[in-house]
Design a protein around this motif. Structure first.
Motif, PDB file in Angstrom:
ATOM      1  N   CYS A  42       4.530 -29.966  -4.893  1.00 40.83           N
ATOM      2  CA  CYS A  42       5.227 -28.787  -4.555  1.00 40.83           C
ATOM      3  C   CYS A  42       5.134 -27.890  -5.521  1.00 40.83           C
ATOM      4  N   THR A 300      11.057 -34.443  -0.513  1.00 42.86           N
ATOM      5  CA  THR A 300      12.343 -35.002  -0.597  1.00 42.86           C
ATOM      6  C   THR A 300      12.472 -36.250   0.352  1.00 42.86           C
ATOM      7  N   HIS A 303      10.518 -39.382  -0.766  1.00 40.93           N
ATOM      8  CA  HIS A 303      11.193 -40.077  -1.970  1.00 40.93           C
ATOM      9  C   HIS A 303      12.051 -41.016  -1.300  1.00 40.93           C
ATOM     10  N   LYS A 304      13.003 -40.515  -0.273  1.00 40.36           N
ATOM     11  CA  LYS A 304      13.754 -41.268  -0.045  1.00 40.36           C
ATOM     12  C   LYS A 304      13.343 -42.565   0.967  1.00 40.36           C
ATOM     13  N   SER A 323      16.057 -37.753   8.253  1.00 36.96           N
ATOM     14  CA  SER A 323      16.084 -36.607   7.653  1.00 36.96           C
ATOM     15  C   SER A 323      16.694 -35.590   8.700  1.00 36.96           C
ATOM     16  N   GLY A 325      15.124 -32.365   8.063  1.00 34.55           N
ATOM     17  CA  GLY A 325      14.433 -31.169   7.597  1.00 34.55           C
ATOM     18  C   GLY A 325      14.878 -30.236   6.770  1.00 34.55           C
ATOM     19  N   THR A 326      15.864 -30.667   5.994  1.00 39.57           N
ATOM     20  CA  THR A 326      16.493 -29.592   5.008  1.00 39.57           C
ATOM     21  C   THR A 326      15.464 -29.129   3.998  1.00 39.57           C
ATOM     22  N   GLN A 327      15.363 -27.848   4.276  1.00 38.12           N
ATOM     23  CA  GLN A 327      14.267 -27.194   3.219  1.00 38.12           C
ATOM     24  C   GLN A 327      14.793 -25.847   2.546  1.00 38.12           C
TER      25      GLN A 327
END
Lengths: 458, 458
Positions: A42, A300, A303-304, A323, A325-327
């Motif tokens: 990223c 993110t 990672h989870k 998820s 889809g938070t971004q």
């Protein structure tokens, strides 16, 4: 317990560290195809922009950090075949030597690769993709040696948008060509349009609805041809058309893949084959709001999922909670963030979305320095359920961590009305007594009340 | 339905607007003792510092805005007596004329007043409190006319700390005297100590553990004497020793008050007398985490309680979901925020708190401009339950809205472990793949695991 992990990016490293943390007696071996374990891909746009001077700082952890946690790293090793019945993996090292590694539990974290749209000339010199460290070095080298002046970016997702910012930062003139009607799929077109405005304000040309046909070499440059006669000449073309899962290794071992070519996993991150887990950009991701798999490749999430896979590989019982889809993306002075369903996604899922859309100062206007925030809240009109939130505003106006309030609310399946009950922090230099995320809920509730006068929702 | 509301600050105005929103046919009359309805008293320090030039901008809404919502304002009217059996209130207007107002439903939002500690000389010239607009004008006038150079602030709560910042901003030399051992009760001493450091870095003297005995006039100045021989001479003394509920009017009408002198209310914001509601700084506040009343006078809470009272006054069935005491204060370059229980409060409540305490960059360190955040997470060791969170860091490092993630998690009674499942936003210029609020949870979990090797918490 011998845990073998294929892949040294977010999912693989998280899995390795969590397995060691939960069971300090387990042995963990990590097979990494390149020599850049645990790099922040990223961060590549910020390396290419020049904002990050030394690519080495992009490492989340050094090799020594990882090894200090008791993880054995096999760098420059490619996994070639998985033998589930033998519980072995054949790998090839940098010298071309083949060897077999056995495992009690295997975790596949092979990640994703750039999607290659069907454009003629995708492999010409001057045409780049961006995903690995090596892609990044190739592009960096081209920027340094060829000093290109005109760039065409194909794709208006977050990588395309970040790279437009990065290349303008470096002094290039940038044309961004987007296939779809607006930028950034994670937000509604009303927000995407403001991202395009921000890019234009900084000198980019942004053209949407473009179907590219071909790239052609033209001297030292590349000619980009699109349907309808559009032509652009560039010294550099970057194709950022999204990513697809790297799942061939898994598929060849009999591991089931789903409709996006992503590995099918349970919420415990198990594949259909015993003792083989998978996580990250190579798997289907459980969407918490839709309660079914989706393909949402995000660091993110990787990672989870890696953490869940690592814990379960050593006997844990954790489920990936899903998820949303938070971004968030930074584009010049703006941050733009979304979580949950967009308006069109909500419609597609059979909801009856009502959208509230407001512009308010990010803190009390009387205190100097307030920036305008543009917030959108998507709620289901008949049930009052919160479906999604989007925020655009100055990147230092706490856009990113405000979206987290929506994300945390969605995680708990809150109603729009419920947002008004949250005890959020306030002092005039940072917010208002009702935070902007509550102001947009208030607006939504007023609209809903007007549309349903007989209903008890308030 | 005639709704009468006593008090024109946060609770009263919220109640009025919500009553009108839910039942547009109701009549709402608001009795306001002064002529400053709906002013942001949280903004007073910024007016006194000079950062807010015009006090009129402190109004959340103008008189016309409020009246446009169909709310009748009676400014300069003092409520003198409530007659519950007659459903009437006697008020006195600015000219001293008494009249009776009848109601179907009454909402009391009389707020709080500064606590007056037992110090001799509290009413001397040069000694000020700060709560109302008129207090603020008196202090502003003193600052303008007398041009004081040396200020003593008594009290190290958020108003004391904000006023130290404000007066230094104006060029005064400031000594802050705090009775307790550290600043800001809403955070642990480890965080409070850093607030003191920040004040000292900007030139303030901060002395804790001070018992003040008396103020004495000494020429144009005030001599402050404390136990143990401490003496300070000041041109201005500001006493900011907290607030106490204004509840005499209610008490005299037979309305029950609790141990802090605050009006007892149900979660529907009803008093013990039919058709009389109360909200804001004059009432006991339901503490969500403790599931019992506390006294937590905060503007955010007053707004929420007022909204519940207003809705229920016109027939709604809403419950106040409770406060977590979430707050944030800006002190020079820092923001300091807390929510839920501090370590000592957790101990006092019978928990076995384990505290994680970390310092991490607020975003990926490779991207320029990262500030250090100091985060503390308080969790209950045996159960893994999240009890509280505190963050201190640069005020533009999204401290305030990060505390909101803790607050939203507490609202949903999450475990520390559960924080790791939240899908929070990330891009390198604003965060890390695990947000700092998750990093501190990770640290807590590691410590908990080490203390309980046989336990399954991970």
């Amino acid at each position: 317990m011998d845990v073998l992990i294929i892949g040294g990016s977010d999912a693989g490293i998280s899995a390795a560290l969590q397995a060691r943390a939960v069971d300090p007696k387990c042995s963990v071996t990590l097979v990494v195809a390149d020599t850049y374990p645990n790099f922040s891909i990223c961060g590549l746009p910020f390396y290419l922009s020049g904002e990050v001077a030394d690519w080495r700082t992009l490492a989340h952890r050094t090799r020594a950090d990882i090894e200090a946690q008791g993880v054995e790293l096999l760098l420059g090793h490619r996994a070639e075949q998985i033998y589930p019945s033998l519980k072995r993996v054949r790998v090839i090292d940098g010298a071309g030597q083949s060897k077999h590694l056995s495992y009690d539990r295997l975790i596949i974290g092979t990640g994703a690769e750039p999607r290659r749209p069907s454009i003629v000339g995708l492999d010409l010199p001057g045409v780049f993709v961006l995903h690995t460290m090596d892609d990044s070095f190739a592009l960096h080298d081209h920027l340094d040696r060829k000093q290109p002046r005109r760039a065409v970016i194909v794709g208006g997702g977050y990588i395309g948008v970040e790279m437009a910012d990065a290349l303008i930062h470096r002094g290039l003139s940038v044309t961004l060509l987007q296939h779809g009607p607006s930028l950034l799929r994670a937000v509604d077109p009303a927000i995407g349009a403001e991202v395009a405005l921000e890019l234009r304000r900084h000198g980019a040309r942004v053209i949407t609805g473009v179907n590219i046909r071909s790239f052609e070499t033209q001297g030292q440059s590349v000619l980009v041809r699109a349907e309808g006669g559009l032509q652009e000449t560039a010294d550099l073309v970057l194709v950022a058309a999204g990513v697809q899962p790297v799942s061939a290794l898994a598929r060849e071992a009999g591991i089931a893949v789903g409709e996006w070519g992503a590995i099918r996993v349970t919420r415990a991150m198990e594949t259909n084959i015993a003792d083989i887990f998978a996580a990250g950009d190579c798997v289907e991701t459980y969407h918490q709001l839709l309660s079914r798999p989706a393909y949402l490749p995000l660091g993110t999430t990787a990672h989870k999922q890696g953490r869940v896979a690592g814990e379960n590989a050593v006997g844990g019982k954790r489920l990936f909670e899903g998820s949303l889809g938070t971004q968030v993306v930074k584009v010049f002075d703006l941050a733009v963030a979304g979580t949950g369903l967009t308006e069109s996604a909500a419609l597609h899922e059979g909801y009856s979305p009502l959208v509230a859309d407001i512009r308010v100062p990010h803190h009390k206007a009387y205190y100097p320095g307030a920036h305008e925030l543009h917030l959108r809240l998507i709620g289901d009109l008949p049930t009052g359920k919160l479906l999604g939130g989007q925020i655009l505003g100055h990147w230092q106006a706490e856009v990113a961590k405000r979206i987290d309030t929506f994300a945390t609310a969605l995680f708990h399946r809150m109603s729009v009305d419920g947002l008004m009950d949250l005890d959020l922090s306030y002092t005039p230099p940072v917010s208002s007594p009702w935070d902007p995320v509550q102001m947009v809920a208030q607006t939504w509730l007023r609209s809903a009340r007007a549309l349903r006068p007989s209903n008890s929702i308030s």
